[in-house]
Scaffold this active site. Structure first.
Site, PDB file in Angstrom:
ATOM      1  N   CYS A 188      14.209  10.552   5.916  1.00 38.47           N
ATOM      2  CA  CYS A 188      14.304  10.065   7.298  1.00 38.47           C
ATOM      3  C   CYS A 188      15.736  10.186   7.813  1.00 38.47           C
ATOM      4  O   CYS A 188      15.952  10.320   9.009  1.00 38.47           O
ATOM      5  CB  CYS A 188      13.791   8.638   7.408  1.00 38.47           C
ATOM      6  SG  CYS A 188      14.539   7.519   6.231  1.00 38.47           S
TER       7      CYS A 188
ATOM      8  N   GLU B  95      11.232  15.863  14.435  1.00 35.61           N
ATOM      9  CA  GLU B  95      11.553  15.643  13.023  1.00 35.61           C
ATOM     10  C   GLU B  95      10.708  16.633  12.215  1.00 35.61           C
ATOM     11  O   GLU B  95       9.486  16.492  12.135  1.00 35.61           O
ATOM     12  CB  GLU B  95      11.206  14.208  12.612  1.00 35.61           C
ATOM     13  CG  GLU B  95      11.560  13.941  11.167  1.00 35.61           C
ATOM     14  CD  GLU B  95      11.176  12.551  10.693  1.00 35.61           C
ATOM     15  OE1 GLU B  95      10.007  12.160  10.863  1.00 35.61           O
ATOM     16  OE2 GLU B  95      12.047  11.865  10.134  1.00 35.61           O
TER      17      GLU B  95
ATOM     18  N   LYS C 196       0.860  -1.193   0.000  1.00 36.10           N
ATOM     19  CA  LYS C 196       0.000   0.000   0.000  1.00 36.10           C
ATOM     20  C   LYS C 196       0.894   1.240   0.000  1.00 36.10           C
ATOM     21  O   LYS C 196       1.518   1.564   1.016  1.00 36.10           O
ATOM     22  CB  LYS C 196      -0.915   0.059   1.223  1.00 36.10           C
ATOM     23  CG  LYS C 196      -1.934   1.201   1.063  1.00 36.10           C
ATOM     24  CD  LYS C 196      -2.433   1.787   2.356  1.00 36.10           C
ATOM     25  CE  LYS C 196      -1.600   2.918   2.884  1.00 36.10           C
ATOM     26  NZ  LYS C 196      -1.622   4.167   2.078  1.00 36.10           N
TER      27      LYS C 196
ATOM     28  N   GLU D 148      10.535   1.333   9.945  1.00 33.48           N
ATOM     29  CA  GLU D 148      11.525   2.397   9.766  1.00 33.48           C
ATOM     30  C   GLU D 148      10.798   3.715   9.964  1.00 33.48           C
ATOM     31  O   GLU D 148       9.934   4.091   9.174  1.00 33.48           O
ATOM     32  CB  GLU D 148      12.188   2.330   8.391  1.00 33.48           C
ATOM     33  CG  GLU D 148      13.412   3.235   8.378  1.00 33.48           C
ATOM     34  CD  GLU D 148      14.078   3.326   7.028  1.00 33.48           C
ATOM     35  OE1 GLU D 148      14.216   2.292   6.358  1.00 33.48           O
ATOM     36  OE2 GLU D 148      14.438   4.455   6.642  1.00 33.48           O
TER      37      GLU D 148
HETATM   38  O1  TXE Z   1       3.166   9.986   7.529  1.00 32.65           O
HETATM   39  P1  TXE Z   1       2.323   8.707   7.848  1.00 32.65           P
HETATM   40  P2  TXE Z   1       2.640  11.373   6.913  1.00 32.65           P
HETATM   41  C1  TXE Z   1       7.102  11.692   9.176  1.00 32.65           C
HETATM   42  C2  TXE Z   1       7.486  13.123   8.859  1.00 32.65           C
HETATM   43  C3  TXE Z   1       6.196  13.696   8.376  1.00 32.65           C
HETATM   44  C4  TXE Z   1       5.195  12.971   9.211  1.00 32.65           C
HETATM   45  C5  TXE Z   1       3.805  12.861   8.640  1.00 32.65           C
HETATM   46  O2  TXE Z   1       7.892  13.762  10.029  1.00 32.65           O
HETATM   47  O3  TXE Z   1       6.110  15.072   8.607  1.00 32.65           O
HETATM   48  O4  TXE Z   1       5.727  11.667   9.333  1.00 32.65           O
HETATM   49  O5  TXE Z   1       3.826  12.312   7.333  1.00 32.65           O
HETATM   50  C6  TXE Z   1       0.104   5.222   6.031  1.00 32.65           C
HETATM   51  N1  TXE Z   1      -2.359   2.641   9.727  1.00 32.65           N
HETATM   52  N2  TXE Z   1       7.474  10.765   8.134  1.00 32.65           N
HETATM   53  O6  TXE Z   1       1.407  11.868   7.581  1.00 32.65           O
HETATM   54  O7  TXE Z   1       0.920   9.117   8.172  1.00 32.65           O
HETATM   55  C7  TXE Z   1       0.004   6.321   5.003  1.00 32.65           C
HETATM   56  O8  TXE Z   1      -1.122   6.105   4.156  1.00 32.65           O
HETATM   57  C8  TXE Z   1      -1.536   2.204   8.766  1.00 32.65           C
HETATM   58  C9  TXE Z   1       8.749  10.166   8.307  1.00 32.65           C
HETATM   59  O9  TXE Z   1       2.516  11.197   5.499  1.00 32.65           O
HETATM   60  O10 TXE Z   1       3.074   7.911   8.830  1.00 32.65           O
HETATM   61  C10 TXE Z   1       1.335   6.179   4.281  1.00 32.65           C
HETATM   62  O11 TXE Z   1       1.247   5.113   3.339  1.00 32.65           O
HETATM   63  N3  TXE Z   1      -0.968   3.008   7.856  1.00 32.65           N
HETATM   64  C11 TXE Z   1       8.968   9.006   7.440  1.00 32.65           C
HETATM   65  C12 TXE Z   1       2.290   5.799   5.432  1.00 32.65           C
HETATM   66  O12 TXE Z   1       1.442   5.286   6.471  1.00 32.65           O
HETATM   67  C13 TXE Z   1      -1.217   4.325   7.938  1.00 32.65           C
HETATM   68  C14 TXE Z   1       8.371   9.050   6.088  1.00 32.65           C
HETATM   69  C15 TXE Z   1       3.110   6.963   6.007  1.00 32.65           C
HETATM   70  O13 TXE Z   1       2.240   7.974   6.435  1.00 32.65           O
HETATM   71  C16 TXE Z   1      -2.052   4.853   8.927  1.00 32.65           C
HETATM   72  C17 TXE Z   1       7.072   9.692   6.062  1.00 32.65           C
HETATM   73  C18 TXE Z   1      -2.637   3.946   9.859  1.00 32.65           C
HETATM   74  N4  TXE Z   1      -3.445   4.352  10.837  1.00 32.65           N
HETATM   75  C19 TXE Z   1       6.688  10.528   7.058  1.00 32.65           C
HETATM   76  N5  TXE Z   1      -2.101   6.196   8.770  1.00 32.65           N
HETATM   77  C20 TXE Z   1      10.418   8.637   7.383  1.00 32.65           C
HETATM   78  N6  TXE Z   1      11.131   8.822   8.500  1.00 32.65           N
HETATM   79  O14 TXE Z   1      10.909   8.155   6.375  1.00 32.65           O
HETATM   80  C21 TXE Z   1      -1.310   6.498   7.713  1.00 32.65           C
HETATM   81  N7  TXE Z   1      -0.784   5.365   7.194  1.00 32.65           N
END
Ligand code: TXE
Length: 499
Positions: free
Chosen positions: A297, A395, A188, A263
């Site tokens: 990240c 972050e 996904k 991660e």
């Molecule tokens: O991340 P999410 P977001 C951090 C970074 C950013 C913040 C928010 O600080 O500002 O996260 O980003 C899926 N159950 N990082 O909101 O929500 C979502 O659809 C299962 C750091 O985009 O964590 C997407 O596919 N899955 C990071 C994935 O999770 C769920 C990289 C990431 O989204 C879900 C990205 C749930 N309840 C963001 N809710 C890194 N360190 O690499 C969302 N998702």
């Protein structure tokens, strides 16, 4: 700073994608869509179906069938390797197209996207070798009558939840290793960057991956993502994203005790000693936070500098920032592209305001750049940052760098470790004792000495502390998707229990 629109690469109409289950593209039909606008241009580029939980169940069932009947999990590794090698060739052939979708949906510079896609082909090649290198162990020291074997078996159906910052690269740091281990996949992608995860389905099908081994269900995190974390027929979940959603994954996984690979976030230190090659270090530090607009990240977002050179080094980094080409992601000369989502743009700008309000000194940047469309933020540098400020702790996931001075090696280590995260770190010094002491004492899963953000599939990725669980890539990256079985073999006849 530059902005040279490359309109000719923008699609006149958004491309409508289906999702992918059991070897076939499934058209959205009556399902609603997400319409994605290019963050650099504000133009609609893709339409992605919002799948339902029933779609997820069908995809998991297909992955389960494909796993259990052995069409992939039980074939010789040389056959798995040849599919991965063909996939690498197809990725190279389609590199330009994959890079373009990556740039259109994510906003990253096209030159960077091209390099990432080429790197992804290389990861598939490495994983093909790792598939064949994977092996267990034998125990010949159990006495004359007992012989022991330890075998590795694929863990089963693996679900993958990926974020929007490196949609194709993060996918390719996992998929070939999962397949090399003999597992099947339901992926996904982030709802805002799904195109290249769907294109990988076409690539793998053409490479000869049997139906059902790689499925993609598109949709929101709260619906499809959450349902994946709770699903009772998924054996392992590999999640990359925010620490808060990672925590929810841990809670949801208790249903069937699925294995987790996580991660998560990072607040990564760049430690610069006065004896470093400061010109090289300034360039590396600018790259470490500017790359992918700091939405990375492993971005080096905390600059910890020896006090005697702190002011001079600050000026050197600011001079680098002033020369960085921020602009249209489709312009091959662009180094820093657009912020991927409007929400992320607001988050970064809120942190910049917080930094000012908390008393940090704005050295340069801090502005929203107005190119008439899209969202762009100038690389931003804060001085006089203290460890209690939000810009030093959270972050930010944007091009915002905080400088903190130190006087001793111990102090540098303490500042570097003063975070809940432990994903990555860099140290810049020409003194091997200092560089290695810091490398050994700072708690991070990935370390760079006199460089940053370098890497290849040989070396594993993953975090200490709240940055996650498990490792991706390297031979460890295949082992992660296996489980171990011990086999005890009696040679001859057992001692009778009942005489
Ligand atoms: O991340 P999410 P977001 C951090 C970074 C950013 C913040 C928010 O600080 O500002 O996260 O980003 C899926 N159950 N990082 O909101 O929500 C979502 O659809 C299962 C750091 O985009 O964590 C997407 O596919 N899955 C990071 C994935 O999770 C769920 C990289 C990431 O989204 C879900 C990205 C749930 N309840 C963001 N809710 C890194 N360190 O690499 C969302 N998702």
């Amino acid at each position: 700073m530059d902005h040279q629109p490359a309109n000719f690469l923008l699609p006149s109409d958004p491309r409508t994608f289906g999702f992918f289950v059991d070897g076939k593209v499934v058209e959205a039909g009556s399902r609603p869509y997400f319409e994605r606008q290019s963050p650099g241009h504000g133009v609609a580029v893709t339409r992605i179906p919002k799948c339902t939980k029933d779609d997820l169940d069908l995809a998991v069932a297909a992955a389960r069938r494909a796993f259990e009947d052995g069409r992939w999990s039980r074939i010789p590794s040389v056959e798995r390797a040849s599919v991965l090698l063909r996939a690498a060739q197809i990725i190279r052939r389609r590199a330009e197209e994959i890079a373009l979708w990556e740039t259109l949906e994510n906003g990253k510079p096209i030159s960077q996207a091209r390099a990432e896609v080429d790197g992804c082909a290389g990861i598939f090649e490495y994983a093909a070798g790792a598939a064949r290198a994977l092996h267990g162990d034998a125990f010949n020291n159990l006495g004359d009558r007992l012989f022991g074997l330890v075998t590795r078996e694929p863990i089963g159906v693996v679900s993958l939840i990926t974020p929007w910052n490196f949609p194709f690269l993060i996918l390719c740091e996992r998929v070939p290793f999962i397949l090399a281990a003999g597992c099947t996949i339901v992926a996904k992608p982030s709802e805002v960057t799904s195109a290249t995860t769907l294109i990988l389905a076409e690539v793998l099908a053409e490479a000869g991956l049997p139906a059902g081994c790689y499925n993609v269900v598109t949709g929101s995190g709260s619906t499809i993502g959450q349902a994946m974390t709770e699903h009772m027929d998924i054996d392992m979940l590999s999640f990359t994203g925010s620490t808060s959603v990672g925590r929810r994954c841990v809670q949801a996984a208790t249903g069937n005790f699925k294995k987790l690979g996580l991660e998560l976030g990072g607040k990564n230190p760049q430690i610069v000693f006065a004896d470093a090659d400061l010109e090289d270090a300034a360039d590396g530090v600018a790259f470490g936070i500017g790359f992918n607009t700091g939405q990375c990240c492993v971005s080096g977002s905390r600059l910890i500098v020896e006090r005697s050179v702190a002011r001079a080094f600050e000026e050197m980094v600011a001079a680098k920032f002033a020369k960085v080409k921020v602009g249209d992601p489709l312009d091959p000369a662009t180094q820093v592209g657009a912020i991927t989502t409007a929400a992320q743009n607001d988050t970064i700008m809120t942190y910049i305001e917080k930094g000012k309000a908390e008393g940090a000194r704005l050295v340069c940047g801090g502005d929203q750049l107005d190119f008439g469309r899209g969202h762009y933020i100038a690389p931003t540098l804060f001085g006089d940052v203290t460890g209690d400020m939000a810009i030093a702790r959270d972050e930010i996931f944007g091009p915002v760098l905080s400088i903190m001075p130190f006087d001793t090696v111990e102090e540098a280590i303490a500042i570097a470790n003063d975070t809940v995260y432990g994903l990555a770190a860099s140290v810049w010094s020409k003194n091997i004792d200092k560089a290695l002491t810091v490398t050994r004492r700072v708690r991070a899963g990935r370390f760079w000495v006199n460089t940053t953000l370098a890497g290849g599939p040989e070396l594993p990725l993953g975090g200490f502390k709240q940055s996650g669980w498990g490792r991706e890539a390297g031979i460890y990256g295949v082992e992660e998707y296996t489980q171990i079985k011990s086999v005890h073999i009696e040679l001859g006849k057992r001692e009778p229990w009942v005489s």
